[in-house]
Scaffold this motif. Sequence first.
Motif, PDB file in Angstrom:
ATOM      1  N   PHE A   1       0.832  -1.383   0.053  1.00  0.00           N
ATOM      2  CA  PHE A   1       0.106  -0.049  -0.037  1.00  0.00           C
ATOM      3  C   PHE A   1       1.070   1.287  -0.056  1.00  0.00           C
ATOM      4  CE2 PHE A   1      -2.412   3.406   2.097  1.00  0.00           C
ATOM      5  CZ  PHE A   1      -3.545   3.591   1.449  1.00  0.00           C
ATOM      6  N   THR A   2       1.975   1.415   1.132  1.00  0.00           N
ATOM      7  CA  THR A   2       2.745   2.380   0.663  1.00  0.00           C
ATOM      8  C   THR A   2       3.396   2.781  -0.440  1.00  0.00           C
ATOM      9  OG1 THR A   2       3.356   2.148   3.062  1.00  0.00           O
ATOM     10  CG2 THR A   2       4.934   3.554   2.056  1.00  0.00           C
ATOM     11  N   ILE A   3       4.201   1.620  -1.078  1.00  0.00           N
ATOM     12  CA  ILE A   3       4.604   1.611  -2.421  1.00  0.00           C
ATOM     13  C   ILE A   3       3.688   2.280  -3.350  1.00  0.00           C
ATOM     14  CG2 ILE A   3       5.830   0.481  -4.329  1.00  0.00           C
ATOM     15  CD1 ILE A   3       6.765  -1.589  -2.001  1.00  0.00           C
ATOM     16  N   ALA A   4       2.499   1.663  -3.474  1.00  0.00           N
ATOM     17  CA  ALA A   4       1.620   1.934  -4.536  1.00  0.00           C
ATOM     18  C   ALA A   4       1.089   3.490  -4.446  1.00  0.00           C
ATOM     19  CB  ALA A   4       0.292   1.090  -4.504  1.00  0.00           C
ATOM     20  N   THR A   5       0.835   3.992  -3.230  1.00  0.00           N
ATOM     21  CA  THR A   5       0.319   5.400  -2.933  1.00  0.00           C
ATOM     22  C   THR A   5       1.548   6.236  -3.126  1.00  0.00           C
ATOM     23  OG1 THR A   5       0.811   5.116  -0.717  1.00  0.00           O
ATOM     24  CG2 THR A   5      -1.547   4.684  -1.412  1.00  0.00           C
TER      25      THR A   5
ATOM     26  N   PHE B   1       2.985  -0.167   7.649  1.00  0.00           N
ATOM     27  CA  PHE B   1       3.080   0.472   6.294  1.00  0.00           C
ATOM     28  C   PHE B   1       4.424   0.873   6.310  1.00  0.00           C
ATOM     29  CE2 PHE B   1      -1.289   0.790   7.462  1.00  0.00           C
ATOM     30  CZ  PHE B   1      -1.964   0.611   6.468  1.00  0.00           C
ATOM     31  N   MET B   2       5.374   0.694   7.337  1.00  0.00           N
ATOM     32  CA  MET B   2       6.853   1.220   7.098  1.00  0.00           C
ATOM     33  C   MET B   2       7.348   0.255   6.060  1.00  0.00           C
ATOM     34  SD  MET B   2       7.995   2.142  10.863  1.00  0.00           S
ATOM     35  CE  MET B   2       7.353   3.447  11.747  1.00  0.00           C
ATOM     36  N   LEU B   3       8.444   0.736   5.322  1.00  0.00           N
ATOM     37  CA  LEU B   3       9.156  -0.157   4.464  1.00  0.00           C
ATOM     38  C   LEU B   3      10.511  -0.733   5.093  1.00  0.00           C
ATOM     39  CD1 LEU B   3       8.960   2.015   1.171  1.00  0.00           C
ATOM     40  CD2 LEU B   3       7.567   0.105   2.121  1.00  0.00           C
ATOM     41  N   ILE B   4      10.282  -1.404   5.951  1.00  0.00           N
ATOM     42  CA  ILE B   4      11.141  -2.025   7.056  1.00  0.00           C
ATOM     43  C   ILE B   4      11.059  -3.299   6.730  1.00  0.00           C
ATOM     44  CG2 ILE B   4      12.079  -2.377   9.159  1.00  0.00           C
ATOM     45  CD1 ILE B   4      10.576   0.207  10.074  1.00  0.00           C
ATOM     46  N   GLY B   5      12.357  -4.183   6.358  1.00  0.00           N
ATOM     47  CA  GLY B   5      12.180  -5.491   6.246  1.00  0.00           C
ATOM     48  C   GLY B   5      13.676  -6.010   6.647  1.00  0.00           C
TER      49      GLY B   5
ATOM     50  N   ILE C   1       9.544   5.387   5.096  1.00  0.00           N
ATOM     51  CA  ILE C   1      10.815   4.846   4.450  1.00  0.00           C
ATOM     52  C   ILE C   1      11.972   4.612   5.457  1.00  0.00           C
ATOM     53  CG2 ILE C   1      12.757   5.249   2.820  1.00  0.00           C
ATOM     54  CD1 ILE C   1      10.462   6.944   1.155  1.00  0.00           C
ATOM     55  N   ASN C   2      12.003   5.802   6.211  1.00  0.00           N
ATOM     56  CA  ASN C   2      13.146   5.350   7.592  1.00  0.00           C
ATOM     57  C   ASN C   2      12.690   6.269   8.712  1.00  0.00           C
ATOM     58  OD1 ASN C   2      15.380   5.462   8.849  1.00  0.00           O
ATOM     59  ND2 ASN C   2      16.739   6.273   7.407  1.00  0.00           N
ATOM     60  N   ASN C   3      12.014   5.753   9.620  1.00  0.00           N
ATOM     61  CA  ASN C   3      11.543   6.243  10.931  1.00  0.00           C
ATOM     62  C   ASN C   3      12.859   6.556  11.757  1.00  0.00           C
ATOM     63  OD1 ASN C   3      11.952   3.587  11.319  1.00  0.00           O
ATOM     64  ND2 ASN C   3      10.567   3.745  13.110  1.00  0.00           N
ATOM     65  N   LYS C   4      14.015   6.425  11.505  1.00  0.00           N
ATOM     66  CA  LYS C   4      15.278   6.570  12.458  1.00  0.00           C
ATOM     67  C   LYS C   4      15.740   7.804  11.783  1.00  0.00           C
ATOM     68  CE  LYS C   4      15.337   2.301  14.704  1.00  0.00           C
ATOM     69  NZ  LYS C   4      14.091   2.354  15.180  1.00  0.00           N
ATOM     70  N   MET C   5      15.235   8.603  10.562  1.00  0.00           N
ATOM     71  CA  MET C   5      16.075   9.580   9.981  1.00  0.00           C
ATOM     72  C   MET C   5      15.986  10.941  10.923  1.00  0.00           C
ATOM     73  SD  MET C   5      14.619  11.502   6.343  1.00  0.00           S
ATOM     74  CE  MET C   5      14.676   9.885   5.601  1.00  0.00           C
ATOM     75  N   PRO C   6      17.057  11.516  11.129  1.00  0.00           N
ATOM     76  CA  PRO C   6      17.171  12.545  11.764  1.00  0.00           C
ATOM     77  C   PRO C   6      16.347  13.950  11.284  1.00  0.00           C
ATOM     78  CG  PRO C   6      19.415  11.908  11.149  1.00  0.00           C
ATOM     79  CD  PRO C   6      18.456  11.238  10.432  1.00  0.00           C
TER      80      PRO C   6
END
Length: 188
Positions: free
Chosen positions: A37-41, A176-180, A105-110
């Motif tokens: 869903f995240t990628i498509a949207t 929905f996070m792009l984490i794997g 995409i990156n929840n740890k991003m500063p």
Amino acid sequence: MRALIHWIPFFIYFFAGTILITHNRLWERFPASGQHFTIATLFVYLTAIDWLCLTPSMFNFSSANKLLFYFHGVPFNIIPLQGLSQEFFLNVIMTIPLGIYLYLINNKMPWERAILYGFLFSLFIESNQFVCDLLFHIGRVADVDDLISNTLGTTIGFAVMIMLDQTFFHHIIKQFMLIGEKSDKLNT
């Protein structure tokens, strides 16, 4: 036939985005339905930005009288905040999703990096509007106010996600996070 020339920038970026998404095999790297869903949207969002910013101008929201400069007939504004218009606030709203996607995409991003990405995305849009208007006459105005409003919108979207992720919405957002496994190794 001549009118199709004005649409060249849109189609170039649309096909480039399509190739990037399919070439990187994002669908396979992030197999969960929330990630799909995240990628498509995200693709739909970037296509909408492409359409809103790099197609021939069909409407003008600008209500502020601004002193514009011209380079070979292409208008641009380099004086910030000459007058706030509806367009300023619409640009803020338009880029709030970018901040949300950056977080997914990156929840740890500063913070600083999220703000920088918002600024660079806006700079990319504005410089493309200027060049595309110069080459293809798409009727756009490169505007320093758009740099400000787009960066602000991205920052708001990122901040909202930080706040929501600290509430009971955390479990929903995580889906929905792009984490794997592969992306976790890249982030460390």
